[in-house]
Every structure is written in structure tokens, then in C-alpha cells.
Design an enzyme around this catalytic site. Sequence first.
Site, PDB file in Angstrom:
ATOM      1  N   ALA A  72      80.050  19.218  84.907  1.00 11.27           N
ATOM      2  CA  ALA A  72      78.864  19.887  85.454  1.00 11.27           C
ATOM      3  C   ALA A  72      78.510  19.316  86.824  1.00 11.27           C
ATOM      4  O   ALA A  72      78.001  20.031  87.693  1.00 11.27           O
ATOM      5  CB  ALA A  72      77.684  19.736  84.498  1.00 11.27           C
ATOM      6  N   TYR A  84      80.238  18.737  89.661  1.00  8.69           N
ATOM      7  CA  TYR A  84      81.572  19.234  90.031  1.00  8.69           C
ATOM      8  C   TYR A  84      82.580  18.190  90.529  1.00  8.69           C
ATOM      9  O   TYR A  84      83.719  18.174  90.069  1.00  8.69           O
ATOM     10  CB  TYR A  84      81.452  20.358  91.072  1.00  8.69           C
ATOM     11  CG  TYR A  84      80.777  21.630  90.567  1.00  8.69           C
ATOM     12  CD1 TYR A  84      80.440  21.798  89.229  1.00  8.69           C
ATOM     13  CD2 TYR A  84      80.479  22.659  91.449  1.00  8.69           C
ATOM     14  CE1 TYR A  84      79.806  22.958  88.781  1.00  8.69           C
ATOM     15  CE2 TYR A  84      79.854  23.823  91.006  1.00  8.69           C
ATOM     16  CZ  TYR A  84      79.516  23.965  89.675  1.00  8.69           C
ATOM     17  OH  TYR A  84      78.905  25.102  89.236  1.00  8.69           O
ATOM     18  N   GLU A 106      97.176  17.153  87.653  1.00  9.94           N
ATOM     19  CA  GLU A 106      98.219  16.217  88.099  1.00  9.94           C
ATOM     20  C   GLU A 106      97.736  14.777  88.013  1.00  9.94           C
ATOM     21  O   GLU A 106      98.441  13.880  87.544  1.00  9.94           O
ATOM     22  CB  GLU A 106      98.626  16.511  89.546  1.00  9.94           C
ATOM     23  CG  GLU A 106      99.251  17.860  89.777  1.00  9.94           C
ATOM     24  CD  GLU A 106      98.231  18.947  90.125  1.00  9.94           C
ATOM     25  OE1 GLU A 106      97.144  18.978  89.508  1.00  9.94           O
ATOM     26  OE2 GLU A 106      98.521  19.758  91.008  1.00  9.94           O
TER      27      GLU A 106
HETATM   28  N1  THU Z   1      93.233  21.943  90.159  1.00  4.86           N
HETATM   29  C1  THU Z   1      94.212  21.194  89.583  1.00  4.86           C
HETATM   30  O1  THU Z   1      94.126  20.841  88.403  1.00  4.86           O
HETATM   31  N2  THU Z   1      95.278  20.851  90.335  1.00  4.86           N
HETATM   32  C2  THU Z   1      95.437  21.198  91.662  1.00  4.86           C
HETATM   33  O2  THU Z   1      96.326  20.686  92.306  1.00  4.86           O
HETATM   34  C3  THU Z   1      94.550  22.207  92.237  1.00  4.86           C
HETATM   35  C4  THU Z   1      93.258  22.385  91.552  1.00  4.86           C
HETATM   36  C5  THU Z   1      92.061  22.274  89.362  1.00  4.86           C
HETATM   37  C6  THU Z   1      90.802  21.576  89.809  1.00  4.86           C
HETATM   38  C7  THU Z   1      89.735  22.502  89.287  1.00  4.86           C
HETATM   39  O3  THU Z   1      89.472  22.170  87.924  1.00  4.86           O
HETATM   40  C8  THU Z   1      90.380  23.880  89.330  1.00  4.86           C
HETATM   41  O4  THU Z   1      91.784  23.650  89.442  1.00  4.86           O
HETATM   42  C9  THU Z   1      89.922  24.748  90.496  1.00  4.86           C
HETATM   43  O5  THU Z   1      90.017  24.063  91.697  1.00  4.86           O
END
Ligand code: THU
Length: 159
Positions: free
Chosen positions: A65, A67, A74
Site C-alpha cells: 500500500a 507503493y 527479479e
Molecule cells: N515489476 C517487476 O516485478 N519486475 C520488473 O522488472 C518490472 C516491474 C513489477 C513491479 C510492480 O509490482 C509491477 O511490476 C508494475 O510495475
Amino acid sequence: MQKEIKILFEEIAGYSELNETEKQLFEAAKKVRESAYAPYSHFKVGCAVLLENGEIVTGSNQENAAYPSGLCAERTTIYWTSANYPGVKMKKLFVIGAPDSPLGSTPIPPCGSCRQSILEYEALQGEKIEIYFTSLSGQIFKTSSVRDLLPFSFDSSFL
Ligand code: THU
């Protein structure tokens, strides 16, 4: 003087072109993607890392929540790997990202922070980590090192 940097990546047409190990990683990343906690972005990401001992470690994105407190798939995966398998080399990292809907087929690359974090472990282990990234369907892009995704890399050699 203007200079140019070239990066190399491989374009794999789709799942059927992967070898058996790569297919296992795809399946593992796809499965763990379902565990993503992404109530805010509705963008689910799964990651699977192949270790030198043959084991596959997986993780998904975890949002919050507040953010910025959330974490990408990863980093969730590689931090857990480093904590639980210290000194065990990471050979391949496979990422699958896609929104709940509509399902796209453009390969989703690791974000900048994740590239930097992967680089830390690549430098530490002194061996390249192959990176694969894709969506749930469509092409899969592969680089032989995270440095291809981060051409000007900052690492501990500067400190
Ligand atoms: N996100 C990832 O898990 N890996 C990335 O390399 C790009 C973004 C996630 C973060 C967030 O929970 C969602 O994708 C939207 O940005």
C-alpha cells in the site's frame, strides 16, 4: 565525438524454440507469476533462476500500500537466492511479466533497479548470468549478461 555502443541480444521466436532447460525455466516463471501480489498495478511478474547445482529458485513481485515498499520479482528472487544459497552461482534468470489483461506479447525487460541488482551478483560470482525476458506468449529475448542491458555499468570496481 559521438560514439556508439552495441549490445547483443538473441531473439527467440517463442516457447517451442526453447531447449528443455529453458522450457523448465519458462514454466517455473509462469507458475510463480500466479503468486504475484499485485493488487495495485495488476501487473504480475514471475522470475525463475537456474543455479549451478541444477536447482531452480522462483519469486514474484510483491506490492505494498506504501507503493515504493513493494519489490519486483527479479529482486525478490535473487535476494532470496543469495540469502539461502550463498556462494552458489546463478546461471540463468528467466522473467515473465504481463498485466492481468489485456495479455500482450511484447517481451517485458527487467527494470533498471533489477538490472543493477542482478549486476551485483554477476560481478560477485565472476560469471555471467544469462537473462531471458518475455511475456506470457510471443518472442523471448535473451542476453548473455546483464551488462548488455546496462551498458554503462556501475559496480564495486569504482569504489
Ligand atoms: N515489476 C517487476 O516485478 N519486475 C520488473 O522488472 C518490472 C516491474 C513489477 C513491479 C510492480 O509490482 C509491477 O511490476 C508494475 O510495475
